[in-house]
Scaffold this motif. Sequence first.
Motif, PDB file in Angstrom:
ATOM      1  N   UNK A  96       0.859  -1.186   0.000  1.00  0.00           N
ATOM      2  CA  UNK A  96       0.000   0.000   0.000  1.00  0.00           C
ATOM      3  C   UNK A  96       0.893   1.233   0.000  1.00  0.00           C
ATOM      4  N   UNK A  97       0.687   2.119  -0.973  1.00  0.00           N
ATOM      5  CA  UNK A  97       1.512   3.325  -1.023  1.00  0.00           C
ATOM      6  C   UNK A  97       0.916   4.423  -0.147  1.00  0.00           C
ATOM      7  N   UNK A  98       1.722   5.455   0.075  1.00  0.00           N
ATOM      8  CA  UNK A  98       1.260   6.589   0.865  1.00  0.00           C
ATOM      9  C   UNK A  98       0.095   7.305   0.190  1.00  0.00           C
ATOM     10  N   UNK A  99      -0.019   7.158  -1.117  1.00  0.00           N
ATOM     11  CA  UNK A  99      -1.119   7.797  -1.839  1.00  0.00           C
ATOM     12  C   UNK A  99      -2.368   6.930  -1.864  1.00  0.00           C
ATOM     13  N   UNK A 100      -2.288   5.743  -1.278  1.00  0.00           N
ATOM     14  CA  UNK A 100      -3.457   4.887  -1.193  1.00  0.00           C
ATOM     15  C   UNK A 100      -3.565   3.823  -2.274  1.00  0.00           C
ATOM     16  N   UNK A 101      -2.565   3.751  -3.156  1.00  0.00           N
ATOM     17  CA  UNK A 101      -2.610   2.734  -4.207  1.00  0.00           C
ATOM     18  C   UNK A 101      -2.215   1.382  -3.634  1.00  0.00           C
TER      19      UNK A 101
END
Length: 114
Positions: A96-101
């Motif tokens: 999970x990325x910090x941008x929500x992806x």
Amino acid sequence: QVQVMESGGGSVQPGGSLRLSCAASGVIFSIDAMGWYRQAPGKQRELIATFSTGGMTDYSDYAKGRFTIYRDKNTEWLQMHSMRPEDTAVYYCNAQTFSGRSTWGQGTQVTVSP
């Protein structure tokens, strides 16, 4: 983008142990949390555990005491002990990325049988 790939699945007898690995590649500095999920035949995918960049771990109740998640930068592991037939499933790595992806691996089969 981020890609993840699992390895380490296979067959194990009840009571045995197995360790899964997941390697992330790509824009790895964008990864916040990594986690493990599993999906048994005929069932929905369920969370096993997550490991955030801040070092916090979170386990589903059924995983506590038998499963341990480790993480070092862009690699995570799932150590499983005292395995049971009901642990048979396809195990998936997630990033999970910090941008929500959210990115999923293709999964690795784990079979627990005598």
